[in-house]
Design an enzyme around this catalytic site. Structure first.
Site, PDB file in Angstrom:
ATOM      1  N   ARG A   1       3.722  -9.455  10.014  1.00  7.99           N
ATOM      2  CA  ARG A   1       4.132  -8.601   8.891  1.00  7.99           C
ATOM      3  C   ARG A   1       2.991  -7.638   8.563  1.00  7.99           C
ATOM      4  O   ARG A   1       3.203  -6.488   8.190  1.00  7.99           O
ATOM      5  CB  ARG A   1       4.512  -9.431   7.645  1.00  7.99           C
ATOM      6  CG  ARG A   1       4.846  -8.517   6.475  1.00  7.99           C
ATOM      7  CD  ARG A   1       5.425  -9.175   5.226  1.00  7.99           C
ATOM      8  NE  ARG A   1       5.271 -10.574   5.102  1.00  7.99           N
ATOM      9  CZ  ARG A   1       4.158 -11.198   4.678  1.00  7.99           C
ATOM     10  NH1 ARG A   1       3.105 -10.501   4.315  1.00  7.99           N
ATOM     11  NH2 ARG A   1       4.132 -12.512   4.607  1.00  7.99           N
TER      12      ARG A   1
ATOM     13  N   ASP B   1       9.728  14.593   1.447  1.00  4.29           N
ATOM     14  CA  ASP B   1      10.564  13.971   2.475  1.00  4.29           C
ATOM     15  C   ASP B   1      10.714  15.006   3.590  1.00  4.29           C
ATOM     16  O   ASP B   1      11.389  16.016   3.432  1.00  4.29           O
ATOM     17  CB  ASP B   1      11.917  13.602   1.853  1.00  4.29           C
ATOM     18  CG  ASP B   1      12.864  12.926   2.838  1.00  4.29           C
ATOM     19  OD1 ASP B   1      12.691  13.126   4.055  1.00  4.29           O
ATOM     20  OD2 ASP B   1      13.786  12.229   2.383  1.00  4.29           O
TER      21      ASP B   1
ATOM     22  N   LYS C   1      15.936   9.391  12.083  1.00  2.23           N
ATOM     23  CA  LYS C   1      16.504  10.689  12.442  1.00  2.23           C
ATOM     24  C   LYS C   1      15.746  11.311  13.619  1.00  2.23           C
ATOM     25  O   LYS C   1      15.780  10.774  14.700  1.00  2.23           O
ATOM     26  CB  LYS C   1      16.523  11.590  11.194  1.00  2.23           C
ATOM     27  CG  LYS C   1      17.107  10.900   9.939  1.00  2.23           C
ATOM     28  CD  LYS C   1      18.509  10.439  10.158  1.00  2.23           C
ATOM     29  CE  LYS C   1      19.237   9.773   9.003  1.00  2.23           C
ATOM     30  NZ  LYS C   1      18.579   8.974   8.041  1.00  2.23           N
TER      31      LYS C   1
ATOM     32  N   TYR D   1      19.076  13.425  -0.451  1.00  3.10           N
ATOM     33  CA  TYR D   1      19.889  12.411   0.204  1.00  3.10           C
ATOM     34  C   TYR D   1      20.473  11.453  -0.845  1.00  3.10           C
ATOM     35  O   TYR D   1      19.744  10.991  -1.733  1.00  3.10           O
ATOM     36  CB  TYR D   1      19.023  11.672   1.246  1.00  3.10           C
ATOM     37  CG  TYR D   1      19.677  10.434   1.791  1.00  3.10           C
ATOM     38  CD1 TYR D   1      20.923  10.511   2.422  1.00  3.10           C
ATOM     39  CD2 TYR D   1      19.090   9.186   1.666  1.00  3.10           C
ATOM     40  CE1 TYR D   1      21.552   9.377   2.903  1.00  3.10           C
ATOM     41  CE2 TYR D   1      19.706   8.043   2.151  1.00  3.10           C
ATOM     42  CZ  TYR D   1      20.935   8.146   2.766  1.00  3.10           C
ATOM     43  OH  TYR D   1      21.553   7.021   3.237  1.00  3.10           O
TER      44      TYR D   1
END
Ligand code: PLP
Length: 379
Positions: free
Chosen positions: A46, A170, A195, A98
């Site tokens: 992690r 972003d 994306k 978004y």
């Protein structure tokens, strides 16, 4: 180093034990220690994983950052940024973003006591009307999803600095191939890696890129403490995807231009949203801060008729009707019922996100074939 060279090489070094040119997929959860605390810098995946480290270094290099962090999704990356703040703090955000980001802000963080102002950022001086002593963050997308508005990053950064407020951008739609917000004064760059960075519609992932070491340390602490990390196999896929980012983006931009111009001349189309048009309200800003105009194009029909846009989308053969964007294959999306369904209709209509709006993610196929597909579907 030039962007293309960084895309191919940054973060990826031959594996010291075998010479493997690609970073191996370190598919391990834990690492053997000689004695408690006596280890090779890796304790638990992690926190530390060599495949993840390679990708974080690659993304940081592309964004001209000093630190990169990858997360289980784009929203997990945004969630980490918002966890920097406490009840009473305020965030100024663009009003076209978004739908999932809007949902996270309003349905999760508003409930935890953070106040959001969703404002028009076409003219960034509007920020001054909302900034106060509690303001801690300015959050913006540019180009915005799905209206393709362009926000002046340099101007927003100057206001943020003057008020000692963080600016996060972003950069999902533009990618670092087209713009590097940290160079324009932003503090944090965020990506839905799902994306363009991944680029092949096979991974869900998010990322942050940061210059300031103290801020990066806080965000890395949140990344590890909250645990929304991404797995080594996904990191490997994105490392592979990034190697062709510059080549894919060149084609996305060229095809995006062809499709935008075709739609703009179509008698059944009302308005085409693409920052490359000279009459786009912030075309000059786009030209200044971006290398090209990207592969995302949105449009509305002459009559604002949702049924008519559904018929077009159902008739498309090459453009796949699907959420998401930025992959090599072309996609068509209906924001009002799909990606932005979580935004109330009156809010959507304020920014022009009509029921008939269709958003295209123009892929890297042959432009003639894409236009022929639109032609047969629109009629
Ligand atoms: N930001 C933008 C601009 C997006 O388009 C998306 C997803 O579509 C996100 C953030 C969220 O990223 P993810 O779906 O990887 O959580």
């Amino acid at each position: 180093m030039h962007f293309d060279t960084k895309a191919v090489h940054a973060g990826v070094k031959p594996d010291p034990s075998t010479g493997a040119i690609m970073t191996p997929i370190f598919q391990t959860s834990t690492y053997v220690q000689k004695s408690p605390g006596d280890h090779k810098g890796f304790e638990y995946s992690r926190t530390q994983n060599p495949t993840k480290y390679a990708l974080q270094e690659s993304i940081a290099a592309l964004e001209n950052a000093d630190h990169g962090l990858v997360f289980g999704s784009g929203l997990a990356a945004i969630d980490a940024v918002l966890k920097l703040f406490k009840p009473g703090d305020e965030v100024i955000s663009g009003n076209d973003l978004y739908g999932g980001t809007y949902r996270l802000f309003t349905k999760v963080f508003e409930g935890l006591g953070i106040k959001f102002h969703f404002i028009d950022l076409d003219n960034i001086s509007n920020i001054e009307n909302f900034i106060n002593d509690n303001t801690k963050l300015i959050w913006l997308e540019t180009p915005t999803n799905p209206m393709m508005s362009i926000i002046d990053i340099k101007g927003a950064a100057a206001i943020a600095k003057a008020h000692d407020v963080l600016l996060a951008v972003d950069n999902t739609f533009a990618t670092p191939y087209l713009q590097t917000p940290l160079d324009l004064g932003a503090d944090i760059v965020m990506h839905s890696v799902t994306k363009y960075l991944g680029g092949h519609s096979d991974v869900v992932m998010g990322a942050l890129a940061i210059k300031d070491s103290e801020l990066a340390k806080k965000l890395a602490f949140i990344q590890n403490a909250s645990g929304a990390v991404s797995g080594p196999f996904d990191c490997f896929l994105v490392l592979r995807g990034i190697k062709t980012l510059h080549l894919r983006m060149e084609r996305h931009c060229a095809n995006g231009k062809r499709v935008a111009e075709y739609l703009n001349n179509h008698p059944k189309i009302n308005k085409v949203y693409w920052p490359g048009f000279e009459n786009h309200p912030n075309h000059a800003v786009a030209k200044e801060q971006m290398k090209d105009f990207g592969g995302m194009v949105s449009f509305t029909l002459l009559e604002d008729d949702q049924e008519a846009s559904f018929r077009i989308m159902e008739s498309l053969k090459l453009f796949a009707l699907a959420e998401s964007l930025g992959g090599v294959e072309s996609l068509a999306n209906h924001p009002a019922s799909m990606t932005h369904a979580g935004i109330p209709r009156d809010q959507r209509y304020k920014v022009g996100l009509l029921d008939s709006l269709i958003r295209l993610s123009v892929g890297v196929e042959n432009a003639e074939n894409l236009i022929a597909d639109l032609e047969q579907a629109i009629g």
